[in-house]
Write an enzyme that holds these catalytic residues in place. Structure first.
Site, PDB file in Angstrom:
ATOM      1  N   LYS A  78       0.818  -1.220   0.000  1.00  0.00           N
ATOM      2  CA  LYS A  78       0.000   0.000   0.000  1.00  0.00           C
ATOM      3  C   LYS A  78       0.856   1.277   0.000  1.00  0.00           C
ATOM      4  CE  LYS A  78      -4.160  -1.985   2.073  1.00  0.00           C
ATOM      5  NZ  LYS A  78      -5.188  -1.917   3.102  1.00  0.00           N
ATOM      6  N   GLY A 138      -0.135  -0.048  11.921  1.00  0.00           N
ATOM      7  CA  GLY A 138       0.045  -0.277  10.489  1.00  0.00           C
ATOM      8  C   GLY A 138      -0.996   0.477   9.666  1.00  0.00           C
ATOM      9  N   GLY A 139      -1.243  -0.037   8.461  1.00  0.00           N
ATOM     10  CA  GLY A 139      -2.126   0.652   7.519  1.00  0.00           C
ATOM     11  C   GLY A 139      -3.557   0.811   8.023  1.00  0.00           C
TER      12      GLY A 139
HETATM   13  P1  NAP Z   1      -0.068  -4.067   9.053  1.00  0.00           P
HETATM   14  O1  NAP Z   1       0.158  -2.864   8.239  1.00  0.00           O
HETATM   15  O2  NAP Z   1       0.868  -5.208   8.973  1.00  0.00           O
HETATM   16  O3  NAP Z   1      -0.166  -3.579  10.600  1.00  0.00           O
HETATM   17  C1  NAP Z   1      -0.527  -4.394  11.637  1.00  0.00           C
HETATM   18  C2  NAP Z   1      -0.042  -3.773  12.936  1.00  0.00           C
HETATM   19  O4  NAP Z   1      -0.429  -4.631  13.969  1.00  0.00           O
HETATM   20  C3  NAP Z   1       1.460  -3.641  13.007  1.00  0.00           C
HETATM   21  O5  NAP Z   1       1.850  -2.380  12.582  1.00  0.00           O
HETATM   22  C4  NAP Z   1       1.762  -3.887  14.481  1.00  0.00           C
HETATM   23  O6  NAP Z   1       1.790  -2.656  15.200  1.00  0.00           O
HETATM   24  C5  NAP Z   1       0.581  -4.689  14.968  1.00  0.00           C
HETATM   25  N1  NAP Z   1       0.931  -6.090  15.138  1.00  0.00           N
HETATM   26  C6  NAP Z   1       1.428  -6.957  14.226  1.00  0.00           C
HETATM   27  N2  NAP Z   1       1.625  -8.165  14.767  1.00  0.00           N
HETATM   28  C7  NAP Z   1       1.244  -8.068  16.066  1.00  0.00           C
HETATM   29  C8  NAP Z   1       1.233  -8.974  17.159  1.00  0.00           C
HETATM   30  N3  NAP Z   1       1.638 -10.250  17.029  1.00  0.00           N
HETATM   31  N4  NAP Z   1       0.803  -8.534  18.362  1.00  0.00           N
HETATM   32  C9  NAP Z   1       0.373  -7.255  18.516  1.00  0.00           C
HETATM   33  N5  NAP Z   1       0.391  -6.343  17.517  1.00  0.00           N
HETATM   34  C10 NAP Z   1       0.807  -6.750  16.311  1.00  0.00           C
HETATM   35  O7  NAP Z   1      -1.486  -4.662   8.735  1.00  0.00           O
HETATM   36  P2  NAP Z   1      -2.822  -3.866   8.359  1.00  0.00           P
HETATM   37  O8  NAP Z   1      -2.934  -3.750   6.898  1.00  0.00           O
HETATM   38  O9  NAP Z   1      -2.895  -2.620   9.156  1.00  0.00           O
HETATM   39  O10 NAP Z   1      -3.936  -4.907   8.813  1.00  0.00           O
HETATM   40  C11 NAP Z   1      -4.200  -5.123  10.179  1.00  0.00           C
HETATM   41  C12 NAP Z   1      -5.432  -6.008  10.296  1.00  0.00           C
HETATM   42  O11 NAP Z   1      -6.556  -5.332   9.743  1.00  0.00           O
HETATM   43  C13 NAP Z   1      -5.300  -7.320   9.509  1.00  0.00           C
HETATM   44  O12 NAP Z   1      -5.933  -8.343  10.232  1.00  0.00           O
HETATM   45  C14 NAP Z   1      -6.073  -7.054   8.229  1.00  0.00           C
HETATM   46  O13 NAP Z   1      -6.603  -8.233   7.687  1.00  0.00           O
HETATM   47  C15 NAP Z   1      -7.163  -6.125   8.729  1.00  0.00           C
HETATM   48  N6  NAP Z   1      -7.670  -5.255   7.675  1.00  0.00           N
HETATM   49  C16 NAP Z   1      -8.987  -5.327   7.380  1.00  0.00           C
HETATM   50  C17 NAP Z   1      -9.524  -4.500   6.412  1.00  0.00           C
HETATM   51  C18 NAP Z   1     -10.984  -4.613   6.115  1.00  0.00           C
HETATM   52  O14 NAP Z   1     -11.409  -4.101   5.068  1.00  0.00           O
HETATM   53  N7  NAP Z   1     -11.780  -5.188   6.980  1.00  0.00           N
HETATM   54  C19 NAP Z   1      -8.717  -3.590   5.736  1.00  0.00           C
HETATM   55  C20 NAP Z   1      -7.361  -3.525   6.076  1.00  0.00           C
HETATM   56  C21 NAP Z   1      -6.848  -4.378   7.052  1.00  0.00           C
HETATM   57  P3  NAP Z   1       2.900  -2.381  16.337  1.00  0.00           P
HETATM   58  O15 NAP Z   1       4.184  -2.952  15.792  1.00  0.00           O
HETATM   59  O16 NAP Z   1       2.935  -0.920  16.465  1.00  0.00           O
HETATM   60  O17 NAP Z   1       2.455  -3.092  17.584  1.00  0.00           O
END
Ligand code: NAP
Length: 407
Positions: free
Chosen positions: A55, A118-119
Site C-alpha cells: 500500500k 500499520g495501515g
Molecule cells: P499491518 O500494516 O501489517 O499492521 C498491523 C499492525 O499490527 C502492526 O503495525 C503492528 O503494530 C501490529 N501487530 C502486528 N503483529 C502483532 C502482534 N503479534 N501482536 C500485537 N500487535 C501486532 O497490517 P494492516 O494492513 O494494518 O492490517 C491489520 C489487520 O486489519 C489485519 O488483520 C487485516 O486483515 C485487517 N484489515 C482489514 C480490512 C478490512 O477491510 N476489513 C482492511 C485492512 C486491514 P505495532 O508494531 O505498532 O504493535
C-alpha cells in the site's frame, strides 16, 4: 482488467465482492517485491486494488494521489485515467467510516484505543479523529503499549487493527477487555473468523461487537465506483454483506445423542447449499476409528481431547452445516471453536424419542440423567433452542427462519 495486487493473497473475498459490484473482470495477482515496479510501469490493467505489503510501495508509481491517499500515505486503489496516467486513492477510509457509523458507537469527545500502528490503524485513526474522538494508538513498541494500558481504563471504544486473532491463529486476543469498565464497544478490522476472541469477549461483556466484513465490502464498493465511474447506491453494501454472511457463516447443531442432528444437518445443507459435516464422521476420518469404538477402548477423556482437535479444525472453516457429537458441550473450550464462525442451534427432542443404538454413552447411563447434566450446557452453548419433535422439514424451516432473521 482489474486486479487485487499483493504479495501472497491466499483466499480472498475480493473477487466474490467485486462480482456483485460490476460487470468487469477482477482477478487476484501476486507479485514479488522485485516484480512490482515493472508491473506498475508496463503492466496492462485498467485498475487495481492494492493490499499487504504494497500500500505504500506503489505510491512512487502513481502520477497523482487523491487527498485522502496523500493524507494516509497509503494507496489501496489505483485507477488508470484516460491519458494512461495512474491515480492513487484510498477506499479504506470510506470502509472504516461505514463500519463506525453502522456500529452506532458515538465517539465524539471519547477515548478510543486503536491497537496496532500499520495501515488499517492509520486509516482508523484518521476517521476517528475526523469524528472528534480522542484517539490513542497502542503499539507493542510505542509510548502507549500493552504494558501501560491501565493509563487508558477510561477508553470507550477499542479498535483492533492488528492481525492478532486472525485465521489461522484464531483464539488469541491482543488484550483483556476486563481492564476497561467504561467500554461501549469493540470494532475489529478482522473478518475471518467472523468472531475473533476479542469480539467474543465483547459479546460476553454485552457491548457492541463488530467485525471488519462491512468495512471490506464498503471499501470495495467505493473502489468499484472509481473503476466504473458510476455511483453505486450504499444499499448495495448491505445486500452484499448479507449475501457474504449467508455464504460464510456456519450452522452448528448441538443436542442430545439421537436428537436428529445428522438428519436435520443434511437437510439444512441441501437447502442452503452449504457443505454438511458430521463431526463423528470427521473424527473417524482423522483417527481411523469410530467414536463409539474409540470410547469403548480408550475411554471418554481421550475421546474428548481428540474431539476438541476435530472441532477446532472444523470450526475455523466457513460455509458448513456441522452436526456435533452430543457431549461436545461438556468441554467449555469447544465453545469458541464452534462459535467463531457460526450460530449454534440446540436441537431439543423428547427423551423418549432419542435414538440410542450404536451410542455407548447413551446405553451406559440413563438418558434422563445425561439430559439433566447436559441441558444447562446446551443452553450455555446455544444461540437458539429449537424444538425437534415435529417433522424434520418443520425443524429445518424453523432454523432457517431464525438464521436468516439474525443475519
Ligand atoms: P499491518 O500494516 O501489517 O499492521 C498491523 C499492525 O499490527 C502492526 O503495525 C503492528 O503494530 C501490529 N501487530 C502486528 N503483529 C502483532 C502482534 N503479534 N501482536 C500485537 N500487535 C501486532 O497490517 P494492516 O494492513 O494494518 O492490517 C491489520 C489487520 O486489519 C489485519 O488483520 C487485516 O486483515 C485487517 N484489515 C482489514 C480490512 C478490512 O477491510 N476489513 C482492511 C485492512 C486491514 P505495532 O508494531 O505498532 O504493535
Amino acid at each position: 482488467m482489474y486486479y487485487l495486487l499483493g504479495e501472497k493473497l491466499g483466499h480472498s473475498y475480493s473477487p466474490q465482492i467485486h462480482r456483485h459490484l460490476g460487470e468487469y473482470t477482477y482477478k487476484l495477482l501476486e507479485k514479488a517485491p522485485d516484480q512490482l515496479g515493472d508491473f506498475l510501469k508496463n503492466g496492462t490493467f485498467s485498475g487495481l486494488n492494492v493490499t499487504i505489503p504494497y500500500k505504500k510501495s506503489v505510491i512512487p508509481y502513481c502520477d497523482a494521489l487523491t487527498p485522502i491517499a496523500a493524507r494516509l500515505g497509503a494507496v489501496n486503489t489505483i485507477i488508470r485515467q484516460s491519458d494512461g496516467s495512474l491515480l492513487g486513492h484510498n477506499t479504506d477510509y470510506f470502509g472504516f467510516e461505514t463500519m463506525l457509523k453502522r456500529s452506532g458507537l458515538q465517539v465524539q469527545g471519547k477515548k478510543v484505543l486503536v491497537l496496532g500502528t500499520g495501515g488499517a490503524s492509520q486509516t482508523a485513526v484518521a476517521v476517528l479523529q475526523d469524528h472528534g474522538a480522542q484517539v490513542v494508538a497502542v503499539s507493542r513498541t510505542g509510548e502507549n503499549h500493552y504494558g501501560n494500558l491501565f493509563l487508558h481504563q477510561d477508553a470507550a471504544v477499542i479498535v483492533n487493527a492488528t492481525p492478532v486473532g486472525m485465521y489461522p491463529h484464531a483464539g488469541s486476543a491482543p488484550l483483556s477487555l476486563a481492564l476497561f469498565p467504561q467500554l461501549e464497544g469493540v470494532l475489529d478490522c478482522i473478518y475471518n473468523p467472523t468472531r475473533t476472541k476479542l469480539l467474543m469477549d465483547a459479546d460476553t461483556h454485552g457491548i457492541v461487537a463488530m467485525n471488519g466484513l462491512l468495512m471490506l465490502v464498503a471499501q470495495a464498493k467505493e473502489g468499484a465506483e472509481w473503476f466504473t465511474g458510476r455511483k453505486i447506491p450504499d444499499e448495495r453494501i448491505d445486500a452484499i454483506y448479507t449475501t457474504l454472511q449467508k455464504q460464510m457463516t456456519n450452522i452448528l447443531l448441538i443436542g442430545m445423542p439421537g436428537s436428529g442432528k445428522s438428519t436435520i444437518g443434511s437437510l439444512l445443507a441441501r437447502k442452503t447449499g452449504k457443505r454438511f459435516v458430521d463431526a463423528d464422521v470427521a473424527f473417524e476420518e482423522k483417527v481411523g476409528c469410530s467414536p463409539a469404538a474409540f470410547l469403548e477402548t480408550k475411554g471418554e477423556a481421550a475421546f474428548r481431547a481428540l474431539e476438541t482437535e476435530v472441532l477446532a479444525e472444523l470450526g475455523q472453516q466457513s460455509g458448513l452445516v456441522l452436526a456435533t457429537g452430543g457431549g461436545c458441550v461438556t468441554k467449555e473450550e469447544n465453545y469458541p471453536h464452534l462459535h467463531q464462525n457460526g450460530s449454534i442451534f440446540w436441537l431439543d427432542r423428547c427423551i423418549d424419542s432419542l435414538a440410542t443404538q450404536g451410542r455407548p454413552l447413551s446405553q451406559a447411563t440413563p438418558l434422563t440423567k445425561i439430559y439433566r447434566i447436559r441441558a444447562p450446557l446446551y443452553a450455555r452453548f446455544a444461540d437458539y433452542k429449537v424444538d425437534n419433535n415435529g417433522t424434520p422439514e418443520e425443524t429445518v424451516s424453523n432454523i432457517l427462519h431464525i438464521w436468516e432473521e439474525q443475519l
